[in-house]
Design a protein around this motif. Sequence first.
Motif, short mmCIF file in Angstrom:
data_model
loop_
_atom_site.label_atom_id
_atom_site.label_comp_id
_atom_site.label_asym_id
_atom_site.label_seq_id
_atom_site.Cartn_x
_atom_site.Cartn_y
_atom_site.Cartn_z
N VAL A 229 -2.03 18.49 -0.16
CA VAL A 229 -2.00 19.34 1.03
C VAL A 229 -2.97 20.51 0.82
CG1 VAL A 229 -0.56 21.06 2.23
CG2 VAL A 229 0.33 18.79 1.77
N ASN A 230 -3.72 20.85 1.87
CA ASN A 230 -4.65 21.97 1.78
C ASN A 230 -4.51 22.83 3.04
OD1 ASN A 230 -6.81 23.71 1.58
ND2 ASN A 230 -8.20 22.16 0.76
N GLU A 231 -3.61 23.81 2.97
CA GLU A 231 -3.29 24.63 4.15
C GLU A 231 -4.53 25.37 4.66
OE1 GLU A 231 -0.08 25.23 5.55
OE2 GLU A 231 1.04 23.92 4.20
N LYS A 232 -5.34 25.88 3.70
CA LYS A 232 -6.51 26.68 4.10
C LYS A 232 -7.46 25.88 4.97
CE LYS A 232 -6.87 29.95 0.23
NZ LYS A 232 -6.40 29.36 -1.02
N LYS B 190 0.87 -1.19 0.00
CA LYS B 190 0.00 0.00 0.00
C LYS B 190 0.90 1.23 0.00
CE LYS B 190 -3.95 2.27 1.33
NZ LYS B 190 -5.31 2.15 0.83
N LEU B 191 0.72 2.05 -1.03
CA LEU B 191 1.56 3.24 -1.17
C LEU B 191 0.70 4.49 -1.03
CD1 LEU B 191 4.04 2.12 -3.68
CD2 LEU B 191 4.26 4.45 -2.93
N ILE B 192 1.07 5.38 -0.12
CA ILE B 192 0.31 6.63 0.04
C ILE B 192 1.27 7.81 -0.07
CG2 ILE B 192 -1.27 7.93 1.53
CD1 ILE B 192 -2.03 5.40 2.93
N THR B 193 0.87 8.84 -0.81
CA THR B 193 1.72 10.03 -0.91
C THR B 193 0.96 11.24 -0.38
OG1 THR B 193 1.01 10.92 -3.05
CG2 THR B 193 2.57 9.10 -3.11
N ILE B 194 1.69 12.21 0.17
CA ILE B 194 1.09 13.49 0.51
C ILE B 194 1.97 14.56 -0.13
CG2 ILE B 194 2.22 13.47 2.81
CD1 ILE B 194 -0.35 15.20 3.64
N GLU B 195 1.34 15.38 -0.99
CA GLU B 195 2.11 16.32 -1.81
C GLU B 195 1.46 17.70 -1.85
OE1 GLU B 195 2.91 14.32 -5.72
OE2 GLU B 195 1.78 12.73 -4.74
N ASP B 196 2.25 18.68 -2.24
CA ASP B 196 1.74 20.05 -2.33
C ASP B 196 2.27 20.70 -3.59
OD1 ASP B 196 0.76 22.57 -1.86
OD2 ASP B 196 2.32 23.13 -0.43
#
Length: 380
Positions: free
Chosen positions: A179-182, A159-165
């Motif tokens: 990513v959602n800073e707001k 299982k591969l998960i990424t978190i990106e901006d």
Amino acid sequence: MQRRASDIHIEAADRATKVKLRVDGILVPAMEPLDIRLHAPLVSRLKVMSDLDIAERRVPQDGSFRMRLERKTVDFRVSILPSVFGESVVVRILDREAITTGVSTLRLERLGFNAEDLKRFRRAITRPYGMVLVTGPTGSGKTTTLYAAITEMNIKDDKLITIEDPVEYQLSGVVQIPVNEKKGLTFARGLRSILRHDPDKIMVGEIRDAETAQIAIQSSLTGHLVLTTVHANNVFDVIGRFASMGIDAYNFLAALNCVLAQRLVRMVCLACRTAVKLDKSLAEESGLDFEGYKDAPFYEGKGCQECHGTGYRGRKCITEFLDLNDEIKEMILAERPLSEIRYRAVTSGMITLRQSALRKVLEGSTTLREINRVTFSEEG
């Protein structure tokens, strides 16, 4: 798009509007300067297309729009900044379909790795846990390298998960979180939730703060393989970068498998590549022994239609790979001088960025001027 530009820059000057394109990382003029009177209507038109406020000219604005071009949909990201003579605009071109087909065929050897670093990096990404760090300045191809690493991994069993901006390209079989800073979804908060999602491998777009660093280190110590990027100039600066975030060196080093530093260099255009003699002053400037290299073949591009007169076409990466073995970890923990650690790493087979770049020159793939633009010559 036919010129393979990644960005369009529209800048207002005193009497004219300059339009430039970024091709292979270098700005080139796109056309003759336009009359300054065209500037305001041009910017307003871009604002209307991007759903921005055309009355607001004093604060930065960001937006995006899509267009159908040659039977495909292309995304454009628009960023507007107020400047002295009028608003300055940068339009980022994202050809999603070309990128997606590019990503599915993305392999590490295509990126320009030298054989030794490729072998070491592949070994690092197949380890069951630990942290793999890719470092370099903005726009040095770090994300592309990580995507290539992910496409080579065994996605079927893991299982591969990424978190990106932001999420640059969509990968099939991978859960990608933007990513959602707001809304309060930061790297740190997203990472915490990812860990409850039972992942095997995690990619964190970038480590910017101590909290993200802490959780990423914790995850890699608890049996996950974490791939991530950090802004630093070379493999040893990374250690200082984490120390400046206030991260405990012992934990950080226990988690870290390897560091890969990289840059992008432009490749000589194959259509107009010609052999040239080594220039003595250029050799001295590059830290090369002129006598030793004067008979070696060097190549440059004359400039043709294929490369729009630049002599270069396409880019490849040059790499510096540090495998953190026990000896190097012990030297860092004992706070030995960096020069000593670097010397030890080089004697145990590390190829520096500069050596990697010189190899590309001697293969005839790029030029000395280009590698001098990207790397320093090594003294001593």
